[in-house]
Scaffold this motif. Structure first.
Motif, PDB file in Angstrom:
ATOM      1  N   PHE A  44       5.254  12.912 -19.957  1.00  0.00           N
ATOM      2  CA  PHE A  44       3.895  12.493 -19.614  1.00  0.00           C
ATOM      3  C   PHE A  44       3.298  11.657 -20.748  1.00  0.00           C
ATOM      4  O   PHE A  44       2.561  10.722 -20.531  1.00  0.00           O
ATOM      5  CB  PHE A  44       3.034  13.733 -19.383  1.00  0.00           C
ATOM      6  CG  PHE A  44       1.568  13.460 -19.228  1.00  0.00           C
ATOM      7  CD1 PHE A  44       1.011  13.280 -17.970  1.00  0.00           C
ATOM      8  CD2 PHE A  44       0.744  13.366 -20.340  1.00  0.00           C
ATOM      9  CE1 PHE A  44      -0.343  13.010 -17.815  1.00  0.00           C
ATOM     10  CE2 PHE A  44      -0.614  13.089 -20.194  1.00  0.00           C
ATOM     11  CZ  PHE A  44      -1.152  12.915 -18.932  1.00  0.00           C
ATOM     12  N   PHE A  74       2.633   8.733 -15.930  1.00  0.00           N
ATOM     13  CA  PHE A  74       1.439   8.347 -16.696  1.00  0.00           C
ATOM     14  C   PHE A  74       1.837   7.562 -17.949  1.00  0.00           C
ATOM     15  O   PHE A  74       2.667   6.663 -17.881  1.00  0.00           O
ATOM     16  CB  PHE A  74       0.606   9.588 -17.064  1.00  0.00           C
ATOM     17  CG  PHE A  74      -0.197  10.128 -15.906  1.00  0.00           C
ATOM     18  CD1 PHE A  74      -1.531   9.793 -15.743  1.00  0.00           C
ATOM     19  CD2 PHE A  74       0.398  10.966 -14.972  1.00  0.00           C
ATOM     20  CE1 PHE A  74      -2.267  10.285 -14.661  1.00  0.00           C
ATOM     21  CE2 PHE A  74      -0.337  11.463 -13.893  1.00  0.00           C
ATOM     22  CZ  PHE A  74      -1.669  11.110 -13.745  1.00  0.00           C
ATOM     23  N   MET A  92      -8.299  -4.555 -12.752  1.00  0.00           N
ATOM     24  CA  MET A  92      -8.167  -3.242 -13.409  1.00  0.00           C
ATOM     25  C   MET A  92      -6.756  -3.040 -13.928  1.00  0.00           C
ATOM     26  O   MET A  92      -6.546  -2.511 -15.013  1.00  0.00           O
ATOM     27  CB  MET A  92      -8.511  -2.127 -12.419  1.00  0.00           C
ATOM     28  CG  MET A  92      -9.989  -2.038 -12.122  1.00  0.00           C
ATOM     29  SD  MET A  92     -10.615  -0.355 -12.412  1.00  0.00           S
ATOM     30  CE  MET A  92     -12.365  -0.624 -12.173  1.00  0.00           C
TER      31      MET A  92
ATOM     32  N   ASP B  49      -6.118  13.423 -16.930  1.00  0.00           N
ATOM     33  CA  ASP B  49      -4.764  12.930 -16.627  1.00  0.00           C
ATOM     34  C   ASP B  49      -3.736  14.062 -16.635  1.00  0.00           C
ATOM     35  O   ASP B  49      -2.891  14.157 -15.733  1.00  0.00           O
ATOM     36  CB  ASP B  49      -4.352  11.786 -17.567  1.00  0.00           C
ATOM     37  CG  ASP B  49      -4.754  12.019 -19.017  1.00  0.00           C
ATOM     38  OD1 ASP B  49      -5.414  13.045 -19.303  1.00  0.00           O
ATOM     39  OD2 ASP B  49      -4.399  11.200 -19.884  1.00  0.00           O
ATOM     40  N   LEU B  52      -4.336  16.223 -13.612  1.00  0.00           N
ATOM     41  CA  LEU B  52      -3.801  15.553 -12.418  1.00  0.00           C
ATOM     42  C   LEU B  52      -2.300  15.820 -12.299  1.00  0.00           C
ATOM     43  O   LEU B  52      -1.802  16.180 -11.227  1.00  0.00           O
ATOM     44  CB  LEU B  52      -4.039  14.036 -12.497  1.00  0.00           C
ATOM     45  CG  LEU B  52      -5.397  13.532 -12.003  1.00  0.00           C
ATOM     46  CD1 LEU B  52      -5.609  12.085 -12.428  1.00  0.00           C
ATOM     47  CD2 LEU B  52      -5.516  13.675 -10.483  1.00  0.00           C
ATOM     48  N   ILE B  56      -0.518  17.699  -9.218  1.00  0.00           N
ATOM     49  CA  ILE B  56       0.451  16.942  -8.404  1.00  0.00           C
ATOM     50  C   ILE B  56       1.775  17.714  -8.339  1.00  0.00           C
ATOM     51  O   ILE B  56       2.384  17.846  -7.279  1.00  0.00           O
ATOM     52  CB  ILE B  56       0.639  15.505  -8.959  1.00  0.00           C
ATOM     53  CG1 ILE B  56      -0.618  14.677  -8.681  1.00  0.00           C
ATOM     54  CG2 ILE B  56       1.865  14.831  -8.344  1.00  0.00           C
ATOM     55  CD1 ILE B  56      -0.689  13.358  -9.442  1.00  0.00           C
ATOM     56  N   MET B 121     -12.210   4.602 -14.428  1.00  0.00           N
ATOM     57  CA  MET B 121     -11.249   3.570 -14.028  1.00  0.00           C
ATOM     58  C   MET B 121     -10.046   4.213 -13.335  1.00  0.00           C
ATOM     59  O   MET B 121      -9.597   3.753 -12.286  1.00  0.00           O
ATOM     60  CB  MET B 121     -10.777   2.853 -15.291  1.00  0.00           C
ATOM     61  CG  MET B 121     -10.639   1.366 -15.144  1.00  0.00           C
ATOM     62  SD  MET B 121     -10.358   0.624 -16.791  1.00  0.00           S
ATOM     63  CE  MET B 121      -8.675   0.037 -16.581  1.00  0.00           C
ATOM     64  N   MET B 122      -9.546   5.294 -13.934  1.00  0.00           N
ATOM     65  CA  MET B 122      -8.397   6.006 -13.349  1.00  0.00           C
ATOM     66  C   MET B 122      -8.749   6.498 -11.939  1.00  0.00           C
ATOM     67  O   MET B 122      -7.985   6.324 -10.998  1.00  0.00           O
ATOM     68  CB  MET B 122      -8.024   7.181 -14.260  1.00  0.00           C
ATOM     69  CG  MET B 122      -6.884   8.066 -13.770  1.00  0.00           C
ATOM     70  SD  MET B 122      -5.256   7.260 -13.816  1.00  0.00           S
ATOM     71  CE  MET B 122      -4.839   7.446 -15.562  1.00  0.00           C
ATOM     72  N   HIS B 124     -11.041   5.295  -9.976  1.00  0.00           N
ATOM     73  CA  HIS B 124     -11.206   4.127  -9.108  1.00  0.00           C
ATOM     74  C   HIS B 124      -9.846   3.614  -8.640  1.00  0.00           C
ATOM     75  O   HIS B 124      -9.649   3.313  -7.458  1.00  0.00           O
ATOM     76  CB  HIS B 124     -11.951   3.031  -9.878  1.00  0.00           C
ATOM     77  CG  HIS B 124     -12.176   1.799  -9.063  1.00  0.00           C
ATOM     78  ND1 HIS B 124     -13.255   1.638  -8.230  1.00  0.00           N
ATOM     79  CD2 HIS B 124     -11.420   0.668  -8.911  1.00  0.00           C
ATOM     80  CE1 HIS B 124     -13.175   0.476  -7.619  1.00  0.00           C
ATOM     81  NE2 HIS B 124     -12.069  -0.134  -8.021  1.00  0.00           N
ATOM     82  N   MET B 125      -8.909   3.516  -9.595  1.00  0.00           N
ATOM     83  CA  MET B 125      -7.576   3.000  -9.255  1.00  0.00           C
ATOM     84  C   MET B 125      -6.847   3.940  -8.289  1.00  0.00           C
ATOM     85  O   MET B 125      -6.099   3.508  -7.418  1.00  0.00           O
ATOM     86  CB  MET B 125      -6.763   2.790 -10.534  1.00  0.00           C
ATOM     87  CG  MET B 125      -7.296   1.627 -11.370  1.00  0.00           C
ATOM     88  SD  MET B 125      -6.511   1.505 -13.003  1.00  0.00           S
ATOM     89  CE  MET B 125      -5.162   0.370 -12.658  1.00  0.00           C
ATOM     90  N   MET B 126      -7.071   5.244  -8.449  1.00  0.00           N
ATOM     91  CA  MET B 126      -6.459   6.213  -7.531  1.00  0.00           C
ATOM     92  C   MET B 126      -7.023   6.051  -6.119  1.00  0.00           C
ATOM     93  O   MET B 126      -6.283   6.036  -5.132  1.00  0.00           O
ATOM     94  CB  MET B 126      -6.694   7.648  -8.026  1.00  0.00           C
ATOM     95  CG  MET B 126      -5.784   8.036  -9.192  1.00  0.00           C
ATOM     96  SD  MET B 126      -6.297   9.592  -9.989  1.00  0.00           S
ATOM     97  CE  MET B 126      -6.051  10.748  -8.637  1.00  0.00           C
ATOM     98  N   GLU B 128      -8.443   3.420  -4.815  1.00  0.00           N
ATOM     99  CA  GLU B 128      -8.013   2.118  -4.290  1.00  0.00           C
ATOM    100  C   GLU B 128      -6.627   2.188  -3.675  1.00  0.00           C
ATOM    101  O   GLU B 128      -6.315   1.481  -2.726  1.00  0.00           O
ATOM    102  CB  GLU B 128      -8.000   1.129  -5.463  1.00  0.00           C
ATOM    103  CG  GLU B 128      -8.295  -0.298  -5.108  1.00  0.00           C
ATOM    104  CD  GLU B 128      -8.374  -1.134  -6.384  1.00  0.00           C
ATOM    105  OE1 GLU B 128      -9.312  -1.918  -6.515  1.00  0.00           O
ATOM    106  OE2 GLU B 128      -7.478  -0.976  -7.265  1.00  0.00           O
ATOM    107  N   LYS B 129      -5.761   3.050  -4.253  1.00  0.00           N
ATOM    108  CA  LYS B 129      -4.391   3.177  -3.748  1.00  0.00           C
ATOM    109  C   LYS B 129      -4.276   4.365  -2.792  1.00  0.00           C
ATOM    110  O   LYS B 129      -3.179   4.848  -2.519  1.00  0.00           O
ATOM    111  CB  LYS B 129      -3.402   3.332  -4.913  1.00  0.00           C
ATOM    112  CG  LYS B 129      -3.507   2.270  -5.994  1.00  0.00           C
ATOM    113  CD  LYS B 129      -3.003   0.905  -5.554  1.00  0.00           C
ATOM    114  CE  LYS B 129      -3.463  -0.215  -6.470  1.00  0.00           C
ATOM    115  NZ  LYS B 129      -2.876  -0.263  -7.778  1.00  0.00           N
ATOM    116  N   VAL B 131      -4.882   7.472  -3.195  1.00  0.00           N
ATOM    117  CA  VAL B 131      -4.400   8.735  -3.748  1.00  0.00           C
ATOM    118  C   VAL B 131      -5.573   9.717  -3.700  1.00  0.00           C
ATOM    119  O   VAL B 131      -6.719   9.343  -3.950  1.00  0.00           O
ATOM    120  CB  VAL B 131      -3.896   8.546  -5.199  1.00  0.00           C
ATOM    121  CG1 VAL B 131      -3.482   9.872  -5.814  1.00  0.00           C
ATOM    122  CG2 VAL B 131      -2.749   7.556  -5.232  1.00  0.00           C
TER     123      VAL B 131
END
Lengths: 190, 190, 190
Positions: A44, A74, A92, B49, B52, B56, B121-122, B124-126, B128-129, B131
């Protein structure tokens, strides 16, 4: 006692055969469930020192004849980065890329990094004592047959393209990781 | 050879039965000692992180039919925090509380957090995809039947009340953790 | 059916004996491969909070009758530091020494350390709740029979002399660690 035994012999024989069969099945199930000679790690962290520890354990295990499976997720993906690409990334993803090391030579220490001086010092001290460089360790781990899996979800979320990583890596998800981990003697999260 | 065998038969029969019994006992002991289909984690970290990654792995294991046991200790308790309470806390406990995130929406990244921008940001990016959000992941892990244990000693030392944590958590100590860990196929410290 | 059985008896008997022997061998191999009652940790981190977690798990496992093996590497060596020596070190080793804690009383937290205030606060809160101090925990772990191994390569690279560490530690490499880890029920990287 002996008489009873003898009379019971035929009975015994089939009982014994049945017991043996049941036992064989139980032993087979144990064998199938037994942890195998494998070390499986979630990598990680993207810190040079933690990555060094991961690859030192990996090469040690390989030298002992163990299989090694490393699942890079990650920041850990920075440990198997080849270069940086910005094409085809959204804003981003580009920011994420630019703030991440472009290659393993830019990895920093988890402690006492002092904007990179710590990492350089660590590398210098390793070279001075004739310890392999991080990059040589990674190559050696790969050459000795370790399985490198990159986390598909991390790549997708962070926008890391396959071309930015080392060649010869598998892409997989948590199922790929767990598939290797559940039958391993050693499991680590680094 | 056959003659000797036949004479020895009765002898053999009781020997065989005795051997079978011993073997059965050994197989039973192996079965009782065998790692079970369980993943047990110490969730020490309170970084978004790392949390997460923990959840997961947990949902993946649950989807594969594995049991999951998560032992939340130190900062890891922030991952299962519901809200912040200050009543009935001494001055140090209050300070500890105020410096800790009041809920999971305030969790930060272990790297590149930049006072919360990185975590946003993390997330947001998740999103967007497509997740799942961290909070959905935790809920799903719980609904799929994972065991959540909060470390009683951490709660006591840091003055974290039960009412500040998610519902339905067990409180336990290192014995509760080890009880699950020693019979698990995968053990992680996150 | 019975007649066929009786005729087949001698045949059966040797088959059974052969099967038993094979099964015994398979059971023996399983027993030799079975994870033992041992917890093996890589102690990589030199943060007071992570070290506390490591030693709490260690004492818990020892109390349950498990063996414990702790492999101290990189910053983890600071957890078993006795004092600081500068004699006979080169300039980089001296710098490394001066930036590392001279003893366990200078260990810092991984989070909310605020230049040492956090660590002091944590220690204060532990004492207030009658939790053993870190130093007592380490002593107890050692007295209860845990095996402490210091990573020879880390010592060499970072220039840490044996005299700077606790007495009674083994020095070893990754092979020593893996030797204990592969036969352990619980393996952790802390």
């Amino acid at each position: 006692m002996v008489a009873i035994r003898q009379e019971a012999d035929v009975q015994d024989m089939s009982t014994i055969l049945a017991k043996l069969e049941t036992l064989e099945e139980r032993v087979l199930e144990l064998e199938e469930n037994m942890p195998e000679d494998r070390v499986t790690m979630v990598v990680f962290s993207g810190d040079l020192d933690r990555l060094l520890a991961a690859f030192i354990i990996a090469t040690g295990a390989l030298a002992m004849g163990y299989e090694v499976s490393m699942f890079f997720t990650f920041w850990g993906l920075n440990g198997v980065r080849k270069n940086r690409a910005l094409d085809g990334k959204n804003i981003m993803e580009k920011m994420m890329s630019l703030m991440s090391p472009s290659g393993t030579d830019e990895l920093s220490l988890s402690k006492m990094n002092f904007f990179g001086i710590g990492a350089k010092m660590m590398r210098h001290m390793m070279a001075e004592k004739n310890v392999q460089s991080f990059e040589d360790l990674v190559d050696m781990t790969s050459e000795l047959g370790a399985r490198f899996v990159s986390c598909g979800m991390s790549q997708m979320v962070m926008g890391i393209h396959e071309s930015e990583l080392r060649e010869g890596m598998d892409e997989g998800g948590v199922a790929a990781y767990l598939g290797d981990a559940v039958s391993s003697k050693v499991t680590l999260f680094i």
